[in-house]
Design an enzyme around this catalytic site. Structure first.
Site, PDB file in Angstrom:
ATOM      1  N   SER A   1      -4.443   2.789  -7.912  1.00 30.44           N
ATOM      2  CA  SER A   1      -3.849   1.923  -6.898  1.00 30.44           C
ATOM      3  C   SER A   1      -4.881   1.516  -5.847  1.00 30.44           C
ATOM      4  O   SER A   1      -5.819   0.780  -6.151  1.00 30.44           O
ATOM      5  CB  SER A   1      -2.640   2.618  -6.264  1.00 30.44           C
ATOM      6  OG  SER A   1      -1.967   1.757  -5.395  1.00 30.44           O
TER       7      SER A   1
ATOM      8  N   HIS B   1       4.452  -0.022  -5.587  1.00 30.52           N
ATOM      9  CA  HIS B   1       4.381  -0.506  -6.970  1.00 30.52           C
ATOM     10  C   HIS B   1       5.758  -0.797  -7.543  1.00 30.52           C
ATOM     11  O   HIS B   1       6.011  -0.598  -8.735  1.00 30.52           O
ATOM     12  CB  HIS B   1       3.590   0.471  -7.847  1.00 30.52           C
ATOM     13  CG  HIS B   1       2.169   0.616  -7.388  1.00 30.52           C
ATOM     14  ND1 HIS B   1       1.233  -0.372  -7.562  1.00 30.52           N
ATOM     15  CD2 HIS B   1       1.556   1.605  -6.705  1.00 30.52           C
ATOM     16  CE1 HIS B   1       0.094   0.019  -7.020  1.00 30.52           C
ATOM     17  NE2 HIS B   1       0.270   1.211  -6.475  1.00 30.52           N
TER      18      HIS B   1
END
Length: 314
Positions: free
Chosen positions: A88, A198
């Protein structure tokens, strides 16, 4: 040594991170001070602040900078990796270390990205739960059924082939946990996060980042970096599209790490405040693949000596 370099994601932060490195290594200190000038505040002081470092807007620049500072401090002791991979936020660290983003550019982008995600996350609070078990298709099917009923709960992070993090509206995640328990899932762990990263709950942050990244230029990479959004290698041409989708798309860390192994990686090195990613590697990679992490001065010295010894043997 065929090195795969891993870059920590958000959640790895902890108060005091990097303080011993900052005191001991001039290259590390110079990198942190450079970031402080860009950010407009003393980044190491923030990293030492137990309350601030928990906040997305501060944690993201702190993790990115710590990662780049360790790379800079290693210097020529760090061999050229076969490939890089970040979880990420760690993708920005990987892109900075590989030269696709200039460090100043990466810090400025992450300063804004952290603010976007903090504000949108605060306005759209969510929950994330790690679901343990190797039947991830079962988890996907349960979530798909709940989505068809209007529930806002989604797959978020494929961390290993036996750990899938789900996220969404807190009440809907609770319903999903009950449904997964009924379906036979025996172990789930709620994560200490404020937002459902996400997932589509962060769409407004993704829109803001899309506007922010417009006009940014990207460089060629000095070594390959896998995206855990697409599972494919980054190119300067795909960077914009991938990074703008990243905030609301699931991460496929396990699948990207498997591709690094397929590329011949025999050693993983995590750089950042924690050892989370090399722990994932323990679940994904064969036992003979070596795993190291640099999180503080002691581990820096240990790993640097290993790297230097390996370099002499080549």
């Amino acid at each position: 040594m065929k090195l795969g370099i891993l870059f920590s994601g958000q959640g790895a932060q902890q108060a005091g991170m990097g303080s011993d490195l900052y005191q001991a290594l001039p290259e590390y200190k110079a990198t942190v001070d450079q970031a402080s000038d860009i950010l407009g505040y003393d980044l190491q002081a923030v990293a030492n602040d137990e309350n601030k470092i928990k906040q997305t807007a501060y944690a993201q620049p702190a993790i990115l900078t710590m990662s780049q500072a360790i790379v800079n401090a290693l210097g020529t002791a760090l061999p050229k990796p076969v490939a890089g991979l970040g979880l990420s936020l760690g993708e920005y660290s990987a892109l900075s270390a590989s030269g696709a983003l200039a460090f100043d550019q990466a810090v400025a982008i992450i300063k804004d990205r952290g603010i976007y995600m903090q504000s949108v996350g605060d306005a759209n609070p969510g929950k994330m739960v790690a679901v343990m078990g190797d039947n991830q298709k079962l988890v996907e099917d349960v979530l798909s059924d709940l989505q068809s009923e209007g529930k806002r709960v989604y797959p978020a992070n494929y961390n290993t082939f036996a750990q899938l993090v789900i996220g969404g509206v807190a009440a809907d995640v609770d319903i999903a946990v009950d449904a997964l328990t009924a379906a036979g899932i025996k172990r789930m762990v709620e994560l200490p996060v404020s937002g459902a990263f996400h997932t589509p709950l962060l769409k407004d942050a993704a829109l803001q980042l899309t506007t922010r990244l417009a006009g940014e230029t990207f460089n060629d990479l000095t070594y390959p970096v896998y995206s855990n959004t697409t599972g494919e290698l980054f190119t300067p041409e795909t960077l914009f599209d991938t990074l703008t989708k990243q905030i609301i798309s699931p991460t496929y860390f396990a699948q990207a790490m498997q591709k690094m192994l397929d590329d011949g990686v025999d050693t993983f090195l995590e750089i950042g405040p924690s050892e989370t990613l090399v722990k994932f590697a323990k679940k994904i990679a064969p036992k003979e693949v070596k795993r190291y992490a640099i999180t503080d001065m002691d581990s820096f010295n240990t790993v640097r000596d290993i790297l230097l010894a390996e370099g002499k043997e080549v």
